[in-house]
Design a protein around this motif. Structure first.
Motif, mmCIF file in Angstrom:
data_model
loop_
_atom_site.group_PDB
_atom_site.id
_atom_site.type_symbol
_atom_site.label_atom_id
_atom_site.label_comp_id
_atom_site.label_asym_id
_atom_site.label_seq_id
_atom_site.Cartn_x
_atom_site.Cartn_y
_atom_site.Cartn_z
ATOM 1 N N ALA A 144 0.863 -1.154 -0.128
ATOM 2 C CA ALA A 144 0.029 0.189 -0.152
ATOM 3 C C ALA A 144 0.954 1.169 0.020
ATOM 4 O O ALA A 144 1.965 1.200 0.698
ATOM 5 C CB ALA A 144 -1.011 -0.095 1.093
ATOM 6 N N VAL A 145 0.484 2.344 -0.760
ATOM 7 C CA VAL A 145 1.304 3.610 -0.735
ATOM 8 C C VAL A 145 0.678 4.467 -0.351
ATOM 9 O O VAL A 145 -0.726 4.859 -0.723
ATOM 10 C CB VAL A 145 1.854 3.758 -2.265
ATOM 11 C CG1 VAL A 145 2.693 4.990 -2.349
ATOM 12 C CG2 VAL A 145 2.681 2.371 -2.620
ATOM 13 N N SER A 146 0.948 5.724 0.279
ATOM 14 C CA SER A 146 0.338 7.011 0.712
ATOM 15 C C SER A 146 1.264 7.957 0.532
ATOM 16 O O SER A 146 2.483 8.111 0.644
ATOM 17 C CB SER A 146 -0.336 6.826 1.944
ATOM 18 O OG SER A 146 0.656 7.039 2.942
ATOM 19 N N VAL A 194 -1.406 -2.389 -4.095
ATOM 20 C CA VAL A 194 -2.876 -3.008 -3.845
ATOM 21 C C VAL A 194 -3.561 -1.834 -3.431
ATOM 22 O O VAL A 194 -4.782 -1.688 -3.573
ATOM 23 C CB VAL A 194 -2.950 -4.032 -2.850
ATOM 24 C CG1 VAL A 194 -2.035 -5.183 -3.248
ATOM 25 C CG2 VAL A 194 -2.182 -3.519 -1.348
ATOM 26 N N ALA A 195 -3.195 -0.637 -3.047
ATOM 27 C CA ALA A 195 -3.871 0.441 -2.566
ATOM 28 C C ALA A 195 -3.080 1.739 -2.883
ATOM 29 O O ALA A 195 -1.778 1.575 -2.340
ATOM 30 C CB ALA A 195 -4.416 0.385 -1.237
ATOM 31 N N VAL A 196 -3.388 2.821 -3.108
ATOM 32 C CA VAL A 196 -2.935 4.253 -2.937
ATOM 33 C C VAL A 196 -3.639 5.030 -2.123
ATOM 34 O O VAL A 196 -4.991 4.930 -2.378
ATOM 35 C CB VAL A 196 -2.770 4.839 -4.210
ATOM 36 C CG1 VAL A 196 -1.515 4.090 -5.365
ATOM 37 C CG2 VAL A 196 -3.774 4.852 -5.198
ATOM 38 N N HIS A 197 -3.219 5.998 -1.416
ATOM 39 C CA HIS A 197 -4.197 6.639 -0.447
ATOM 40 C C HIS A 197 -3.569 8.158 -0.366
ATOM 41 O O HIS A 197 -2.537 8.462 -0.835
ATOM 42 C CB HIS A 197 -3.877 6.172 1.048
ATOM 43 C CG HIS A 197 -4.447 5.080 1.227
ATOM 44 N ND1 HIS A 197 -5.725 4.318 1.057
ATOM 45 C CD2 HIS A 197 -3.807 3.674 1.356
ATOM 46 C CE1 HIS A 197 -5.786 3.173 1.380
ATOM 47 N NE2 HIS A 197 -4.539 2.616 1.449
ATOM 48 N N GLY A 198 -4.425 9.070 0.158
ATOM 49 C CA GLY A 198 -4.079 10.550 0.177
ATOM 50 C C GLY A 198 -4.196 11.146 -0.986
ATOM 51 O O GLY A 198 -4.940 10.968 -2.098
ATOM 52 N N ALA A 199 -3.159 11.871 -1.603
ATOM 53 C CA ALA A 199 -3.029 12.644 -2.612
ATOM 54 C C ALA A 199 -3.084 11.774 -4.063
ATOM 55 O O ALA A 199 -3.130 12.313 -4.835
ATOM 56 C CB ALA A 199 -1.760 13.582 -2.692
ATOM 57 N N LEU A 200 -2.669 10.528 -3.802
ATOM 58 C CA LEU A 200 -2.391 9.620 -4.723
ATOM 59 C C LEU A 200 -3.746 8.964 -5.095
ATOM 60 O O LEU A 200 -3.961 8.272 -6.232
ATOM 61 C CB LEU A 200 -1.406 8.376 -4.372
ATOM 62 C CG LEU A 200 -0.179 8.772 -3.974
ATOM 63 C CD1 LEU A 200 0.719 7.809 -3.495
ATOM 64 C CD2 LEU A 200 0.690 9.476 -5.135
ATOM 65 N N SER A 201 -4.752 9.296 -4.393
ATOM 66 C CA SER A 201 -6.256 8.867 -4.756
ATOM 67 C C SER A 201 -7.229 9.953 -4.685
ATOM 68 O O SER A 201 -7.317 10.783 -3.637
ATOM 69 C CB SER A 201 -6.673 7.804 -3.496
ATOM 70 O OG SER A 201 -7.999 7.599 -3.621
ATOM 71 N N ALA A 261 -2.888 3.385 4.793
ATOM 72 C CA ALA A 261 -1.916 2.591 4.357
ATOM 73 C C ALA A 261 -1.367 1.591 5.350
ATOM 74 O O ALA A 261 -1.433 0.271 5.248
ATOM 75 C CB ALA A 261 -0.631 3.353 3.675
ATOM 76 N N ALA A 262 -1.185 2.009 6.627
ATOM 77 C CA ALA A 262 -0.713 1.213 7.726
ATOM 78 C C ALA A 262 -1.929 0.209 7.969
ATOM 79 O O ALA A 262 -1.648 -0.988 8.300
ATOM 80 C CB ALA A 262 -0.435 1.987 8.895
ATOM 81 N N LEU A 291 4.263 1.894 2.125
ATOM 82 C CA LEU A 291 5.195 2.829 1.990
ATOM 83 C C LEU A 291 4.360 4.387 2.229
ATOM 84 O O LEU A 291 3.501 4.448 1.604
ATOM 85 C CB LEU A 291 5.984 3.087 0.522
ATOM 86 C CG LEU A 291 7.073 3.675 0.248
ATOM 87 C CD1 LEU A 291 7.630 3.492 -0.852
ATOM 88 C CD2 LEU A 291 6.607 5.389 0.135
ATOM 89 N N VAL A 292 4.709 4.865 3.176
ATOM 90 C CA VAL A 292 4.107 6.265 3.527
ATOM 91 C C VAL A 292 4.982 7.551 3.463
ATOM 92 O O VAL A 292 6.319 7.301 3.660
ATOM 93 C CB VAL A 292 3.524 6.120 4.778
ATOM 94 C CG1 VAL A 292 2.481 4.942 4.952
ATOM 95 C CG2 VAL A 292 4.570 6.140 5.889
#
Length: 156
Positions: free
Chosen positions: A4-6, A29-36, A50-51, A63-64
């Motif tokens: 997962a990435v944020s 498998v997932a992108v979070h924050g400004a990436l989504s 992500a955590a 990776l955050v």
């Protein structure tokens, strides 16, 4: 590996994080924050998401990232079962994996260049956790610290 990435912003290496992972054969498998486009991009929320992907088994690691990496690291470490390490160089990344069995890599968008990102990721993924008894005991103690106190002796 499922990752997962944020990121809380699209500054610096943020836009290339997922591609750098895929180039190394990992599944994002997932992108979070400004990436989504559908999520809140503040560092505390993005890093927690992500955590939680790791803690809840949807991802093997995360990776955050935020401007300094510090806030992303702090937020991720609030999630039970997470051992996030802020890494600004390859040696720290290798040590975080070896001695701390870190499962979340925190990065500074301000301080990590594309070349440094490659070095950090290469060291992170090339280094397995230590099998040494004292290293495993330290990691187990981290879990105990995060658990509600039971019959644990008080520190002196």
């Amino acid at each position: 590996m499922r990752i997962a990435v944020s990121s809380d912003a699209l500054d610096g290496v943020a836009g290339s994080l997922a591609d750098a992972l895929r180039e190394r054969g990992h599944q994002v498998v997932a992108v979070h924050g400004a990436l989504s486009p559908d999520e809140r991009d503040d560092w505390a929320w993005a890093s927690e998401a992500a955590a939680r992907d790791v803690a809840e088994g949807r991802a093997d690691q995360a990776l955050v990232a935020c401007w300094t990496g510090t806030g992303a690291s702090i937020a991720a470490n609030k999630v039970p079962g997470i051992r996030a390490a802020l890494c600004g160089d390859a040696a720290t990344a290798a040590g975080a994996r070896r001695w701390n069995d870190a499962n979340v890599l925190a990065l500074s968008l301000r301080g990590v260049s594309p070349a440094l990102l490659d070095e950090i990721l290469d060291a992170w993924f090339a280094t397995p956790p230590s099998d040494e008894a004292d290293d495993r005991a330290n990691v187990a103690h981290l879990d105990a610290i995060a658990s509600p106190p039971t019959d644990r002796p008080e520190p002196r």
